[in-house]
Design an enzyme around this catalytic site. Structure first.
Site, mmCIF file in Angstrom:
data_model
loop_
_atom_site.group_PDB
_atom_site.id
_atom_site.type_symbol
_atom_site.label_atom_id
_atom_site.label_comp_id
_atom_site.label_asym_id
_atom_site.label_seq_id
_atom_site.Cartn_x
_atom_site.Cartn_y
_atom_site.Cartn_z
ATOM 1 N N ARG A 106 41.015 27.016 0.220
ATOM 2 C CA ARG A 106 42.205 26.206 0.481
ATOM 3 C C ARG A 106 43.152 26.107 -0.708
ATOM 4 O O ARG A 106 44.328 25.799 -0.528
ATOM 5 C CB ARG A 106 41.805 24.848 1.032
ATOM 6 C CG ARG A 106 41.359 24.989 2.496
ATOM 7 C CD ARG A 106 40.809 23.726 3.032
ATOM 8 N NE ARG A 106 39.533 23.464 2.403
ATOM 9 C CZ ARG A 106 38.464 23.021 3.019
ATOM 10 N NH1 ARG A 106 38.519 22.755 4.291
ATOM 11 N NH2 ARG A 106 37.348 22.821 2.376
ATOM 12 N N GLU A 144 25.369 20.455 -3.416
ATOM 13 C CA GLU A 144 24.415 19.499 -2.881
ATOM 14 C C GLU A 144 23.314 20.206 -2.095
ATOM 15 O O GLU A 144 22.193 19.745 -2.007
ATOM 16 C CB GLU A 144 25.108 18.500 -1.934
ATOM 17 C CG GLU A 144 26.280 17.744 -2.519
ATOM 18 C CD GLU A 144 27.588 18.521 -2.464
ATOM 19 O OE1 GLU A 144 28.274 18.481 -1.433
ATOM 20 O OE2 GLU A 144 27.918 19.177 -3.471
#
Length: 178
Positions: free
Chosen positions: A65, A102
């Site tokens: 993005r 994560e």
């Protein structure tokens, strides 16, 4: 400025429990679809960079993005755009850095000749969450001995404290969510 900021904020939508339960996802797709709001976004970012920083040599955008806001911003500023991509996506010699997510590990790359030592770079992305990806991008730009003037995002998720991973690198977010 406030009217433009409201137009941008109004085009960010939230999706609870995406991509996993407990996460409130901030989606910029409506912002990209609205030419007036997208122009307001680029105007605000351009104004910030022109008034807050010395002259820039390159905008470096993070896959993927950062590729959406980096090129129009670079065009407005009259500077080049440099992609920082996921590992294996760039041809030629590259610098690579791995970092922890994560849910595992990832790697980013930049072409070895993307910037010259001493050139001034602003790194852009859509969102700063935990800061791992942006920190990896900073490491890549530093390896090429360029100067990072700032890390710039549309959205900062303040409660995740990702800015702490950037250490002393200047940081700017247009919108913040707690």
């Amino acid at each position: 400025m406030e009217e433009r900021l409201r137009a941008v904020r109004a085009r960010v939508r939230s999706f609870p429990d995406f991509p996993v339960p407990g996460v409130l996802f901030r989606d910029i797709s409506p912002l990209l679809k609205d030419p007036v709001a997208f122009r307001a976004l680029i105007d605000l970012l351009e104004d910030h960079l022109r008034t807050s920083l010395p002259p820039i040599d390159f905008i470096a955008g993070l896959d993927s993005r950062g590729f959406l806001i980096g090129p129009p911003l670079a065009q407005r500023l009259g500077v080049g755009f440099v992609p920082i991509r996921k590992k294996g996506k760039l041809p030629g010699p590259t610098e690579s850095v791995s970092y922890t997510l994560e849910y595992g590990e990832a790697a980013l790359e930049i072409q070895s000749d993307a910037v010259e030592p001493g050139q001034k770079v602003v790194i852009v992305d859509d969102l700063l969450a935990t800061g791992g990806t942006m920190r990896a991008a900073c490491e890549l730009v530093r390896r090429l001995k360029a100067e990072i003037l700032e890390c710039l995002v549309i959205i900062e998720l303040k409660f995740l404290k990702g800015v702490e991973k950037l250490e002393s690198v200047p940081f700017f977010s247009l919108l913040q969510y707690d």
